[in-house]
Design a protein around this motif. Sequence first.
Motif, PDB file in Angstrom:
ATOM      1  N   LYS A 179       0.043   6.668 -10.885  1.00 35.65           N
ATOM      2  CA  LYS A 179       1.146   5.770 -10.527  1.00 35.65           C
ATOM      3  C   LYS A 179       1.342   4.742 -11.629  1.00 35.65           C
ATOM      4  O   LYS A 179       0.447   4.452 -12.428  1.00 35.65           O
TER       5      LYS A 179
ATOM      6  N   MET B  98       5.679   0.524  -6.434  1.00 29.49           N
ATOM      7  CA  MET B  98       4.821   1.593  -6.941  1.00 29.49           C
ATOM      8  C   MET B  98       5.657   2.847  -7.165  1.00 29.49           C
ATOM      9  O   MET B  98       6.570   3.135  -6.382  1.00 29.49           O
TER      10      MET B  98
ATOM     11  N   ASP C  68      -5.370   0.883  -3.237  1.00 32.41           N
ATOM     12  CA  ASP C  68      -4.345   1.805  -3.752  1.00 32.41           C
ATOM     13  C   ASP C  68      -4.399   3.198  -3.124  1.00 32.41           C
ATOM     14  O   ASP C  68      -3.472   3.996  -3.297  1.00 32.41           O
TER      15      ASP C  68
ATOM     16  N   TYR D 211      -1.482   4.349  -0.763  1.00 31.69           N
ATOM     17  CA  TYR D 211      -0.262   4.671  -1.521  1.00 31.69           C
ATOM     18  C   TYR D 211      -0.379   6.031  -2.208  1.00 31.69           C
ATOM     19  O   TYR D 211       0.599   6.791  -2.256  1.00 31.69           O
ATOM     20  N   CYS D 212      -1.551   6.331  -2.729  1.00 29.32           N
ATOM     21  CA  CYS D 212      -1.737   7.602  -3.438  1.00 29.32           C
ATOM     22  C   CYS D 212      -1.658   8.799  -2.489  1.00 29.32           C
ATOM     23  O   CYS D 212      -1.422   9.925  -2.927  1.00 29.32           O
TER      24      CYS D 212
ATOM     25  N   ARG E  55       2.594   8.532  -1.849  1.00 30.04           N
ATOM     26  CA  ARG E  55       3.303   8.917  -3.087  1.00 30.04           C
ATOM     27  C   ARG E  55       4.793   8.553  -3.056  1.00 30.04           C
ATOM     28  O   ARG E  55       5.336   8.159  -2.055  1.00 30.04           O
TER      29      ARG E  55
ATOM     30  N   ALA F 213       7.659   3.188  -3.527  1.00 33.32           N
ATOM     31  CA  ALA F 213       7.303   2.400  -2.338  1.00 33.32           C
ATOM     32  C   ALA F 213       7.104   0.934  -2.683  1.00 33.32           C
ATOM     33  O   ALA F 213       6.684   0.588  -3.798  1.00 33.32           O
TER      34      ALA F 213
ATOM     35  N   SER G  52       4.830  -2.210  -1.976  1.00 38.52           N
ATOM     36  CA  SER G  52       3.446  -2.420  -1.570  1.00 38.52           C
ATOM     37  C   SER G  52       3.208  -3.925  -1.403  1.00 38.52           C
ATOM     38  O   SER G  52       3.476  -4.703  -2.321  1.00 38.52           O
TER      39      SER G  52
ATOM     40  N   GLU H 248      -2.011  -2.658   0.771  1.00 39.86           N
ATOM     41  CA  GLU H 248      -2.163  -1.655   1.837  1.00 39.86           C
ATOM     42  C   GLU H 248      -0.955  -1.566   2.769  1.00 39.86           C
ATOM     43  O   GLU H 248      -0.822  -0.619   3.539  1.00 39.86           O
TER      44      GLU H 248
ATOM     45  N   LEU I 104       2.646  -0.649   3.168  1.00 42.79           N
ATOM     46  CA  LEU I 104       3.541   0.186   2.368  1.00 42.79           C
ATOM     47  C   LEU I 104       4.857   0.454   3.085  1.00 42.79           C
ATOM     48  O   LEU I 104       4.865   0.774   4.272  1.00 42.79           O
TER      49      LEU I 104
END
Length: 291
Positions: free
Chosen positions: A11, A33, A137, A140-141, A144, A147, A149, A154, A156
């Motif tokens: 990212k 992100m 993170d 979010y990963c 994907r 987004a 954040s 945390e 999202l």
Amino acid sequence: MNVIKLRAYAKINLGLDVVGKREDGYHEVRMIMQTINLYDQISMKKISDSGIYLKTNLHYLPVNEKNLVYRAAKLLKDEFNIKHGVDIKLDKRIPVAAGMAGGSSDAAAALVGMNKLFNLGLSKKELMERGVKLGADVPYCILRGTALSEGIGEILTPLAPAPECYVLIAKPGINVSTKFVYGNLNITEIKEHPDIDGMIDNISNGDLYGLTNKLGNVLETVTIKEHPVIDTIKQEMIKYGALGSIMSGSGPTVFGLFDNKKKAQEAFYHMKGLDIAKQVHLTDFFNQKRG
């Protein structure tokens, strides 16, 4: 299903603002992100004994509890009392300690892989809830795309896919401690905050030029002071046609966004020829197509 192969995508932060510091020492952030098409590859195989075995292509990476992939596998193994073990191979391509969430993305992929391999039936939301235990993170990963954040990273909110462009990545041959950067950030001294809401509007309107005019990262105030080469890379990218260029995360990776493939390729070869960046990649955004 004996072997599962997964991609763990990197990212970048199109915008990174720090809006406060909590009593527990964590910083409150507002970030945009964006997943990019640069990824590590992970393969996972169920085995008969109960161990977790991790191999990587980089000799200096830990292969025990100090590695987030190992911890992700153990987290679900313990929670669901899984008797079988897992053999994991991690092929690292994302620059390490680079502000690109490589370790978090590997952990996210490992959670997804364990869920599939052992038929745990967890939803994406349930995986994200577990991911936050491994790092801010990681959720979010798992999510994907593009987004917003918030919180410590945390909270999202998925956004419309960012407008397509070419992304030039350059990491100088230094590593940066995220803890050091946040520890040396003085929020009261930040003179310019990125316009996160304006960026969200530009994204929803598909306005690449409006978006690139607003790129910003307040952590540059700390990291560039320590490592001026980051600013040198930014200036080189702008000189070679980037619409905008900033540092990703706490650094030291720099990215530039281009609307023209030829310019992006010229900038890529120029950057490869300089001695200021150790790793250079040319890629694009990883997103679902705009509706």
